[in-house]
Structures are given as structure tokens and as C-alpha cells.
Scaffold this active site. Sequence first.
Site, PDB file in Angstrom:
ATOM      1  N   ASP A 103       0.844  -1.200   0.000  1.00  0.00           N
ATOM      2  CA  ASP A 103       0.000   0.000   0.000  1.00  0.00           C
ATOM      3  C   ASP A 103       0.879   1.249   0.000  1.00  0.00           C
ATOM      4  O   ASP A 103       2.034   1.198   0.423  1.00  0.00           O
ATOM      5  CB  ASP A 103      -0.878   0.035   1.253  1.00  0.00           C
ATOM      6  CG  ASP A 103      -1.815  -1.156   1.314  1.00  0.00           C
ATOM      7  OD1 ASP A 103      -2.130  -1.717   0.246  1.00  0.00           O
ATOM      8  OD2 ASP A 103      -2.208  -1.534   2.436  1.00  0.00           O
TER       9      ASP A 103
HETATM   10  N1  URA Z   1      -1.165  -6.019   3.908  1.00  0.00           N
HETATM   11  C1  URA Z   1      -1.661  -4.766   3.937  1.00  0.00           C
HETATM   12  O1  URA Z   1      -2.689  -4.522   4.532  1.00  0.00           O
HETATM   13  N2  URA Z   1      -1.004  -3.790   3.260  1.00  0.00           N
HETATM   14  C2  URA Z   1       0.163  -4.004   2.612  1.00  0.00           C
HETATM   15  O2  URA Z   1       0.741  -3.063   2.049  1.00  0.00           O
HETATM   16  C3  URA Z   1       0.676  -5.301   2.597  1.00  0.00           C
HETATM   17  C4  URA Z   1      -0.010  -6.300   3.248  1.00  0.00           C
END
Ligand code: URA
Length: 241
Positions: A103
Site C-alpha cells: 500500500d
Molecule cells: N497487507 C496490507 O494490509 N497492506 C500491505 O501493504 C501489505 C499487506
Amino acid sequence: MFVEKMLQSQGFGSRKHCQQLIKSGAVAINGEIVDSAKLKLDLQQLQFSVHGQDYQYREKVYIALNKPQNYECSHQATHHFSVFDFFDDILMNRGIQCVGRLDQDTTGLLLLTDDGQFLQALTHPKKHVPKVYRMQTADPIRDEQLQQLEQGVELRNETGTFAATDVTRLAEHELSMAIHQGVYHQVKRMLAAVGNKVETLHRQQVGQLALTELAEGEWIYLNEAQIMAAKNMPNIAFASI
Ligand code: URA
């Protein structure tokens, strides 16, 4: 392989453009300017230069980036920077892709490659390559939350249950755990499913490859041992970068 084809394979543009580079005297192999596009090359340990800049021939590239916050794993980032901003046109011409996504607000180990098989091997749901995350949580982490994460939780619109391994409380609000799938926002949704909330998230490890030294925003090419470690191959030694 002909020198024009080699240059093309390394991201230097169309065959025509590579021929022009050679014609203009911009390309040298082992320090010698090349004047024929049809010069045949031994690719083993090949070093070359273009406009005085040195390169090593790489059949495929395997890159580890320590991703900072506010970078998106998409080419056309909408509200933030793109992780591809870290790479020059030559690497971009090779079509590097992110191996799974982080993310925009997640930091840590992000792999990129132009090797489709490597990408599949790490992201295919059946391969279960572990990914270790460290996180800060909004609320204190309770014992039953640790147990629930290990036993597995259900996530809306996903089939099956999602369990973590190596769930460890590092501080009242800090947790590390490994997940073995990679569905959308998995870690944040798992923490929400047990009644807590992720405040910050950092990926520490993919397979047996751990992030230790690489500074935020820095990237390196992985060597053979590090590639094997990331793929979680059996009997492969742990590696760190
Ligand atoms: N899980 C999440 O919630 N976000 C990420 O960036 C990676 C794994």
C-alpha cells in the site's frame, strides 16, 4: 548474441536506435569502441558502456527496494509518487514490475523484476511464500488477538480463512507476524478482523530474504543467493540486504 540485440535486450530502445548508438561510437565492450552492430558477443560476465556509463549484462533483473511511505506500486500514481520513479528509462524499458503490491503507506521490502516466472513463483497463491510484517497498532494487543490471528480469521469477500504464523508481540502496540497469501490489504484487514487497527506497516521479509541494512528509498540488484532466498527454496540459506 549480436551487440545490437544485446543492447535492445538491456533496455536501450529499438533495434534501430541501438544500431544508431553503435554507429555514433557510443558503445564500448571491455573498453573498446564497437563499430559493427553484428559483432557477436559472449554474454558471460559481459561488461559494456554506453556514452561512457558502465553496465553489466543481465539476462533478467531482480531488484529489492526499501519502499518509503507515500509511494504507490502503480505506474500512474494518482495522489502520491510512483515506486517506478526510482528507476531510469533503461530499466523501465525492460518492463520491470512489482512482485506483489504494498500500500502507499506501507514501507519496507518491495521486489521488482522483469522475470515473469520469478513473479509467478512468489505471488502464486499455491506457493505460500511467507511475508513478514511489523506493525504498530492503535489499541494494545491482547492475548486473544494473537491467538485469533494464529488460528485464522475470515475476511469479507474472500474464501477460506487467513492465518498468520510467528505472531509475536514486540511491545504493547507493536506486533510482527508472517502471512502466506497476499490478498488486498490482508494485514490491515486481519488486524481489523480481530478488533484492532494497523497504524503503521512495514514489510521486513519475503521468503528467507530480510531487509536489514538497505536505507529507505535505496535499491539494489539481488544476487543469486538472495534470489533463491526470496523464492523460499528448500534448504536455501537465509539472506539479508
Ligand atoms: N497487507 C496490507 O494490509 N497492506 C500491505 O501493504 C501489505 C499487506
